[in-house]
Design a protein around this motif. Structure first.
Motif, mmCIF file in Angstrom:
data_model
loop_
_atom_site.group_PDB
_atom_site.id
_atom_site.type_symbol
_atom_site.label_atom_id
_atom_site.label_comp_id
_atom_site.label_asym_id
_atom_site.label_seq_id
_atom_site.Cartn_x
_atom_site.Cartn_y
_atom_site.Cartn_z
ATOM 1 N N THR A 124 0.843 -1.191 0.000
ATOM 2 C CA THR A 124 0.000 0.000 0.000
ATOM 3 C C THR A 124 0.881 1.244 0.000
ATOM 4 O O THR A 124 1.833 1.326 0.773
ATOM 5 C CB THR A 124 -0.908 0.017 1.237
ATOM 6 N N PRO A 125 0.589 2.237 -0.843
ATOM 7 C CA PRO A 125 1.416 3.454 -0.866
ATOM 8 C C PRO A 125 1.347 4.189 0.468
ATOM 9 O O PRO A 125 0.360 4.087 1.207
ATOM 10 C CB PRO A 125 0.787 4.285 -1.982
ATOM 11 N N THR A 126 2.385 4.922 0.775
ATOM 12 C CA THR A 126 2.392 5.731 1.983
ATOM 13 C C THR A 126 1.271 6.763 1.932
ATOM 14 O O THR A 126 0.895 7.238 0.864
ATOM 15 C CB THR A 126 3.741 6.452 2.163
ATOM 16 N N THR A 127 0.739 7.087 3.086
ATOM 17 C CA THR A 127 -0.312 8.102 3.176
ATOM 18 C C THR A 127 0.249 9.441 3.651
ATOM 19 O O THR A 127 -0.499 10.402 3.811
ATOM 20 C CB THR A 127 -1.415 7.647 4.148
ATOM 21 N N LYS A 128 1.557 9.496 3.880
ATOM 22 C CA LYS A 128 2.193 10.712 4.377
ATOM 23 C C LYS A 128 2.840 11.481 3.226
ATOM 24 O O LYS A 128 3.524 10.892 2.386
ATOM 25 C CB LYS A 128 3.251 10.366 5.428
ATOM 26 N N GLY A 129 2.637 12.786 3.218
ATOM 27 C CA GLY A 129 3.287 13.608 2.209
ATOM 28 C C GLY A 129 2.433 13.857 0.982
ATOM 29 O O GLY A 129 1.328 13.324 0.836
ATOM 30 N N THR A 130 2.950 14.662 0.092
ATOM 31 C CA THR A 130 2.250 15.073 -1.121
ATOM 32 C C THR A 130 2.864 14.379 -2.333
ATOM 33 O O THR A 130 4.062 14.544 -2.597
ATOM 34 C CB THR A 130 2.346 16.594 -1.308
ATOM 35 N N PRO A 131 2.085 13.622 -3.090
ATOM 36 C CA PRO A 131 2.646 12.903 -4.239
ATOM 37 C C PRO A 131 2.980 13.836 -5.398
ATOM 38 O O PRO A 131 2.403 14.912 -5.541
ATOM 39 C CB PRO A 131 1.534 11.919 -4.615
ATOM 40 N N PHE A 132 3.917 13.411 -6.215
ATOM 41 C CA PHE A 132 4.257 14.135 -7.440
ATOM 42 C C PHE A 132 4.821 13.143 -8.443
ATOM 43 O O PHE A 132 5.191 12.009 -8.095
ATOM 44 C CB PHE A 132 5.284 15.252 -7.165
ATOM 45 N N THR A 133 4.875 13.559 -9.685
ATOM 46 C CA THR A 133 5.524 12.765 -10.721
ATOM 47 C C THR A 133 6.672 13.573 -11.314
ATOM 48 O O THR A 133 6.626 14.807 -11.359
ATOM 49 C CB THR A 133 4.555 12.367 -11.848
ATOM 50 N N LEU A 134 7.699 12.871 -11.737
ATOM 51 C CA LEU A 134 8.832 13.471 -12.419
ATOM 52 C C LEU A 134 8.982 12.789 -13.764
ATOM 53 O O LEU A 134 9.081 11.565 -13.836
ATOM 54 C CB LEU A 134 10.112 13.301 -11.592
ATOM 55 N N THR A 135 8.962 13.564 -14.824
ATOM 56 C CA THR A 135 9.140 13.016 -16.160
ATOM 57 C C THR A 135 10.215 13.815 -16.884
ATOM 58 O O THR A 135 10.496 14.964 -16.547
ATOM 59 C CB THR A 135 7.841 13.067 -16.985
ATOM 60 N N GLY A 136 10.819 13.196 -17.872
ATOM 61 C CA GLY A 136 11.831 13.898 -18.644
ATOM 62 C C GLY A 136 12.447 12.994 -19.688
ATOM 63 O O GLY A 136 11.947 11.899 -19.953
ATOM 64 N N THR A 137 13.521 13.466 -20.278
ATOM 65 C CA THR A 137 14.228 12.700 -21.291
ATOM 66 C C THR A 137 15.716 12.668 -20.969
ATOM 67 O O THR A 137 16.233 13.528 -20.250
ATOM 68 C CB THR A 137 14.043 13.310 -22.697
ATOM 69 N N VAL A 138 16.383 11.659 -21.509
ATOM 70 C CA VAL A 138 17.835 11.562 -21.441
ATOM 71 C C VAL A 138 18.354 11.646 -22.869
ATOM 72 O O VAL A 138 17.923 10.886 -23.745
ATOM 73 C CB VAL A 138 18.290 10.236 -20.801
#
Length: 205
Positions: free
Chosen positions: A41-55
């Motif tokens: 189960t994912p943590t319930t603490k904190g604010t989620p975000f996504t990081l996307t990009g290219t190499v």
């Protein structure tokens, strides 16, 4: 005069620049830092975000199958690691480490929880993400640190970011890509080699 039959010879690993990674190097959910295992189960603490990009490599050509590893503090600034003197305060449901790989177009993504800052060697660290890039042709890992755009004051005094010349510091601040599918998204494109002001700044460790 007839030519003798020749058997086609395939290159051995010694003939190709590595490093090489086995097919099972990745597991489902490896790029999701919010859970300690794919079925947890994912943590319930904190604010989620996504990081996307290219190499990309010099000239802007995308790098396929690059390996990216990301590690960070949890939402209170603690690590689940014995080197953290307050590891007992770390979120037990937050892994804090993940691994992703780039697609044929060089794209990668991570899902995580926003970290908090913390004190290191008596100095205040801004909230940040540590990232390593590995791949074919890279004889050593490329390591850098990413910073959040909405922590300008903390970024301005972060002892790691301040190692860079002032004109290069904005290059390690992530791009705010707004809300995507209900989650805050940030972007960061990595250029492994290029002219000053374009090549991603990396650190020697």
């Amino acid at each position: 005069m007839s030519q003798p039959n020749q058997t086609r010879r395939f290159p051995l690993s010694q003939h190709t620049i590595g490093p090489f990674f086995p097919a099972d190097y990745f597991q489902p959910g490896d790029n999701d830092l919010t859970r300690v295992a794919a079925d947890a189960t994912p943590t319930t603490k904190g604010t989620p975000f996504t990081l996307t990009g290219t190499v990309r490599r010099e000239g802007g050509e995308p790098v396929a199958n690059a390996i990216l590893e990301l590690w960070q503090a949890d939402s209170t600034g603690h690590f689940r690691h014995p080197d953290d003197p307050e590891a007992d305060k770390a979120d037990p449901d937050f892994l804090g480490w993940g691994r992703a790989w780039s697609t044929g177009e060089g794209a990668y993504s991570f899902h995580s929880i926003r970290p908090a800052g913390y004190i290191e060697n008596g100095l205040k660290r801004a909230p940040h993400l540590n990232i390593i890039v590995m791949g074919i042709g890279l004889m050593r890992t490329a390591e850098t640190t990413l910073f959040f755009p909405d922590h300008a004051a903390e970024n301005a005094t972060d002892p790691v970011l301040c190692v860079l010349p002032e004109d290069l510091r904005p290059m390690l601040v992530m791009r705010d890509d707004g809300i995507v599918d209900g989650v805050q998204s940030y972007g960061f494109d990595i250029l492994l080699r290029g002219p000053r002001g374009q090549e991603t700044p990396f650190f020697e460790t």
